[in-house]
Enzyme design. Structure first.
Site, short mmCIF file in Angstrom:
data_model
loop_
_atom_site.label_atom_id
_atom_site.label_comp_id
_atom_site.label_asym_id
_atom_site.label_seq_id
_atom_site.Cartn_x
_atom_site.Cartn_y
_atom_site.Cartn_z
N HIS A 251 0.81 -1.21 0.00
CA HIS A 251 0.00 0.00 0.00
C HIS A 251 0.84 1.27 0.00
CE1 HIS A 251 -3.67 2.28 1.58
NE2 HIS A 251 -4.04 1.72 0.44
N LYS B 155 3.07 4.36 -1.04
CA LYS B 155 3.09 5.23 -2.21
C LYS B 155 4.26 6.18 -2.07
CE LYS B 155 -1.86 4.68 -2.51
NZ LYS B 155 -1.78 3.54 -1.55
N HIS C 278 -8.98 10.86 -0.14
CA HIS C 278 -8.21 9.63 -0.23
C HIS C 278 -6.93 9.78 0.59
CE1 HIS C 278 -5.82 6.39 -2.23
NE2 HIS C 278 -6.98 5.79 -2.13
N LYS D 114 -4.80 10.26 4.05
CA LYS D 114 -4.93 9.72 5.41
C LYS D 114 -4.05 10.57 6.33
CE LYS D 114 -5.40 6.01 2.53
NZ LYS D 114 -5.78 6.36 1.17
#
Length: 624
Positions: free
Chosen positions: A282, A284, A510, A512
């Site tokens: 996950h 990025k 999107h 966090k």
């Protein structure tokens, strides 16, 4: 057994398993997993929304579609994102007749079934090449009004009706933009906003442009990739420079990814090892190697078009790190936050030969200007001192070592903001309060463990309905009925997504973020931007009587602590746009204080119908 709450009526499952069991990535789900065949949706009580749609107009131009259609998004991604693509491709209009509430006018099938993610919380980022990104907000249609057709409109792309929309002429930067160099925390640009709210924000083309360096090679760590689209984001003069893609795809998903890259000889792959069930890659991150030096970007966006236009996203962009003089010691170029050491340790955790040359390059550069701490997760079971290397225990260790107790800290709320939610257990003592809240409330080396307010920001149904994308924005918010019905207790923590201060109330998050804020919401004790959602897979969970921590996924974020900036606290910037290059105020991406759900508000659930009111495009949401 049914249970009523302020957020609706639910049927409670007899199962108290903490983790949803999903088939491995790339496999085809059985019929029982299809959202349209879920038997839970009838137990969610809908209430018509009272709020009005606020029109937001954006100039759009539909481009001719290419002769050859790219690989369909319906073949790749989570059920939630695939459903968004189907709703976008074949929308169901809101009408006065209830006959369409549970029935789609025209069925769309690609014969592939539904490909589920490996995550136990159906992570938000599984999508590939679904794009509803540039849909403008429109006036609501009256119940009996049909939306007029666009003249000479071609058959829709499998990636959404307006997939090929032009950006505004001033969307990309022609010169080095005015950026906040104090914190180096930036939001992504969003189409359809007042221009001032994009001043100091960045698009992927800005990040990769020659304005920031003469690119030689790059690495793209991410969860979802649209290879053809990604390549086009590089400037033409850099478009053939080597790119290494670090991914977690397996089996059929991996084959599709490799197939996407066949036309591009400059692209290589590195598969992240995912040895624990339901883990995902996950993280990025971009590593950019220039003729002038080296740069790191840690962000929240997938490398797909849908993530870069009408969602709220964020990133940390490093300074340009210069090359060290030849013969420098191994410890040279370290920052006060030990960012260099921690980045090298994170890369080494992949145990990947493809990353060795990048590890060596980083060693040869001076990262001493970095003022953030790296907070990563890597899959594994850790004991002893290794427990504090990754996940929420890593965050706890940093807060313990590098912050100080604050008088009255029991009144300093903790805020968590995310786009996906995993299984928390049957009550808060199972993980949220027992582990995660203890981490988030750590401030220095004090034995005091206060119980401050905890605010969790997650969009409501109405937030999604009135967003720029409309209901399809919910494809990136994959909170399922199956998970939600097992943790009704969690919903009392929920707060709306409101971001008027950054102009992004209607751009669904999107991003966090996690933070600790003063009782008057003017000061921050710390701030974290990360890829990690609210899940045990992302943050880790204690096992074996708290002697071991198990982490399923790769995640990465950066932590801002005032001590690294010679400050006691960060002042909250009340008006972060347009950006000032020297502001000391921290640009929190949403409004403070957060707004609690009203009794009528419901958290967005992706796999039940939402048909009581039209979205900004006059459509309803029918998971069939």
């Amino acid at each position: 057994m049914t249970q009523d709450s302020q957020h609706g009526k639910w049927t409670i499952s007899s199962s108290d398993d903490d983790d949803e069991v999903l088939p491995p990535s790339g496999t085809t789900a059985s019929k029982s997993h299809r959202p349209g065949e879920s038997n839970h949706s009838s137990h969610w009580s809908h209430s018509p929304s009272a709020s009005k749609l606020e029109p937001v107009r954006a100039k759009v131009e539909v481009k001719p579609e290419p002769a050859k259609t790219p690989v369909s998004s319906l073949l790749i991604g989570s059920e939630a994102r695939q459903l968004a693509a189907i709703n976008q491709l074949n929308p169901v209009k809101y009408e006065s007749s209830p006959s369409l509430a549970g029935k789609r006018k025209k069925e769309v099938s690609d014969g592939s079934g539904w490909a589920l993610s490996d995550s136990d919380d159906d992570d938000d980022d599984v999508a590939k090449r679904k794009s509803v990104s540039n849909l403008p907000k429109r006036q609501p249609l009256s119940p009996k009004t049909k939306k007029p057709k666009v003249e000479k409109e071609r058959p829709p792309s499998p990636h959404g009706r307006l997939y090929y929309i032009d950006e505004p002429e001033d969307f990309f930067e022609a010169s080095v933009p005015c950026l906040n160099d104090t914190y180096r925390f930036y939001l992504n640009k969003v189409t359809g906003l007042d221009r001032k709210y994009n001043s100091g924000a960045l698009h992927i083309r800005d990040i990769l442009s020659p304005l920031f360096g003469t690119l030689k090679e790059s690495v793209q760590f991410n969860y979802c990739f649209d290879i053809a689209w990604m390549v086009q984001q590089y400037p033409s003069e850099f478009r053939d420079r080597p790119v290494l893609i670090v991914h977690g795809d397996k089996r059929e998903a991996k084959a599709r990814l490799v197939q996407q890259a066949q036309p591009y000889s400059h692209i290589r792959f590195c598969q992240a090892k995912l040895d624990i069930a339901f883990g995902t890659h996950h993280t990025k991150m971009m590593l950019l190697w220039y003729e002038e030096g080296f740069r790191v970007i840690i962000l929240t966006s997938n490398l797909i078009r849908a993530d870069w236009y009408q969602k709220t996203q964020g990133m940390w962009m490093s300074p340009l790190f210069p090359r060290l003089p030849k013969g420098s010691s191994a410890s040279a170029g370290e920052s006060p936050t030990f960012f260099k050491r921690d980045l090298l340790e994170y890369l080494a955790s992949y145990r990947a030969p493809e990353l060795e040359e990048w590890i060596q390059r980083i060693k040869e550069h001076d990262l001493s200007e970095t003022r953030v701490y790296l907070v990563g997760s890597t899959p594994g079971r850790y004991v002893g001192a290794d427990m504090e290397r990754w996940g929420h225990l890593r965050l706890r260790k940093l807060l313990y070592d590098h912050t100080d107790p604050i008088p009255g800290e029991e009144r300093w709320p903790v805020i968590g903001q995310f786009s996906s939610i995993g299984s928390m257990g049957v009550d808060k003592t199972k993980w949220l309060a027992a582990e995660f809240q203890r981490t988030l409330t750590t401030l220095g080396k004090t034995s005091l463990r206060p119980d401050p307010p905890v605010h969790l920001l997650y969009p409501s149904v109405d937030d999604v309905r009135t967003s720029l994308e409309g209901y399809p924005a919910g494809g990136s918010l994959p909170y399922s009925i199956q998970t939600a019905q097992k943790q009704l207790w969690l919903h009392s923590y929920f707060h709306r997504w409101k971001a008027d201060t950054t102009g992004r109330t209607h751009a669904m998050p999107h991003i966090k973020t996690y933070l600790r804020v003063s009782p008057d919401f003017t000061q921050l004790a710390w701030f974290l931007v990360t890829s990690a959602n609210l899940s045990k897979a992302a943050w880790g969970a204690l096992e074996k009587n708290n002697t071991q921590v198990m982490v399923r996924s790769y995640e990465l974020g950066v932590l801002y602590l005032p001590s690294a900036f010679n400050m006691k606290t960060f002042p909250v910037h009340k008006n972060p746009f347009p950006v000032s290059s020297s502001s000391s105020g921290f640009p929190v991406p949403f409004d403070l204080p957060p707004t609690c759900y009203s009794p009528k508000d419901q958290p967005w659930i992706w796999n039940i119908p939402h048909n009581q009111a039209p979205d900004t495009h006059g459509n309803i949401w029918v998971p069939s």
